[in-house]
Motif scaffolding. Structure first.
Motif, PDB file in Angstrom:
ATOM      1  N   ARG A   1     -73.687 -62.474  53.642  1.00 36.53           N
ATOM      2  CA  ARG A   1     -72.673 -61.814  52.806  1.00 36.53           C
ATOM      3  C   ARG A   1     -71.512 -62.746  52.510  1.00 36.53           C
TER       4      ARG A   1
ATOM      5  N   ALA B   1     -74.361 -68.774  59.024  1.00 40.36           N
ATOM      6  CA  ALA B   1     -73.330 -67.834  58.580  1.00 40.36           C
ATOM      7  C   ALA B   1     -74.006 -66.575  58.049  1.00 40.36           C
ATOM      8  N   ASN B   2     -73.319 -65.469  58.124  1.00 37.43           N
ATOM      9  CA  ASN B   2     -73.817 -64.218  57.570  1.00 37.43           C
ATOM     10  C   ASN B   2     -73.971 -64.393  56.052  1.00 37.43           C
TER      11      ASN B   2
END
Length: 129
Positions: free
Chosen positions: A82, A79-80
């Protein structure tokens, strides 16, 4: 002679998994879920990896783990960062693995008495195992 159970007393244990279901404490779960080291297993309202958002990782914060094992589904996907910035800012470790590795790792850490949480994505778009 002293005998000990293989399961942590009062804790959660993943007994089985396949691409479409995870069994926690002998109970099947066919939706993505959060498995804390102790306490109630929670539905994690995400059906596909592509749907992951910050709110999904914010839900984890309320359970106050020291470490999160993120099972990204049948294959390893990251997952990113952020999306889980809140975990990083709260100094909660996060490790990403495929579903099978996440289940195994969670059980080892939980059996050691660690405050671990498994965030397991059961991707409904993945082919059945």
């Amino acid at each position: 002679m002293k005998f000990q159970l293989d399961e942590p007393q009062g804790g959660n244990s993943i007994s089985r998994h396949d691409g479409q279901c995870v069994w926690v404490n002998g109970q099947p779960h066919r939706q993505s879920l959060l498995v804390p080291w102790r306490g109630e297993v929670q539905t994690w309202n995400v059906k596909r990896f592509e749907e992951l958002g910050e709110a999904h990782f914010q839900q984890i914060l309320t359970l106050k783990p020291e470490l999160v094992v993120f099972g990204s589904g049948a294959k390893l996907r990251f997952a990113n960062p952020r999306l889980y910035r809140g975990l990083i800012e709260a100094r909660i470790g996060i490790e990403t693995m495929d579903l099978a590795a996440a289940c195994r790792t969670y059980n080892v850490l939980a059996s050691e008495g660690r405050a671990v949480l498994a965030a397991l994505l059961i991707d409904d778009s993945a082919p059945a195992a």
